[in-house]
Design an enzyme around this catalytic site. Sequence first.
Site, short mmCIF file in Angstrom:
data_model
loop_
_atom_site.label_atom_id
_atom_site.label_comp_id
_atom_site.label_asym_id
_atom_site.label_seq_id
_atom_site.Cartn_x
_atom_site.Cartn_y
_atom_site.Cartn_z
N CYS A 48 44.54 41.05 42.30
CA CYS A 48 43.19 40.87 41.73
C CYS A 48 42.22 41.77 42.48
O CYS A 48 42.16 41.74 43.70
CB CYS A 48 42.78 39.40 41.88
N CYS A 51 39.57 39.35 44.55
CA CYS A 51 39.91 38.52 45.71
C CYS A 51 41.21 38.92 46.40
O CYS A 51 41.54 38.37 47.45
CB CYS A 51 39.97 37.06 45.30
N CYS A 97 42.31 35.10 37.02
CA CYS A 97 42.89 34.94 38.35
C CYS A 97 42.78 33.46 38.73
O CYS A 97 41.70 32.88 38.65
CB CYS A 97 42.12 35.80 39.34
N CYS A 100 40.18 33.16 42.02
CA CYS A 100 38.74 33.39 41.99
C CYS A 100 38.14 33.32 40.59
O CYS A 100 36.93 33.40 40.43
CB CYS A 100 38.40 34.74 42.62
N CYS A 120 48.26 41.28 28.69
CA CYS A 120 47.54 42.51 28.43
C CYS A 120 46.33 42.52 29.36
O CYS A 120 45.40 41.74 29.19
CB CYS A 120 47.11 42.47 26.95
ZN LIG Z 1 40.97 36.88 42.05
#
Ligand SMILES: [Zn+2]
Length: 141
Positions: A48, A51, A97, A100, A120
């Site tokens: 991510c 984060c 995610c 976060c 995707c």
């Molecule tokens: Zn994240």
Amino acid sequence: MNDSRRPDAAELNSRLTEEQYRITQQKGTERAFTGRYLHHKAHGVYACVVCGNELFASDTKYDSGSGWPSFWLPLAGERVRTHRDTSLGMTRTEVTCANCGAHLGHVFDDGPNPSGLRYCVNSASLDFRAAPTSQSDTDEK
Ligand SMILES: [Zn+2]
């Protein structure tokens, strides 16, 4: 939206690019065939961008022809969350995610075997980390 672990907006604004901010925090979408990881084939992990939570491995990345990086499975464990998304007059499944809450993209059920899923994901939501050379290779003294 009430995720208490969501990072501070001002801090993110200064750290992320405008596009990364728009996509991860405001559920934006990068233009098809423009993402930096679309044709990225290196061995490693996609984390991510907000984060650093590791989300997808390069092993599950494939070319779906959609114009966005596509994966058929996230990494094991609770890395991503899915939510019903009825924006734009469509019913889709949003992927965020799990750590976060950053918007990553959408998941569709037209992916390849064995999962049949197509995650995707916007390149702008991801931060690639190259795989370290394998442990056995680095044991030499
Ligand atoms: Zn994240």
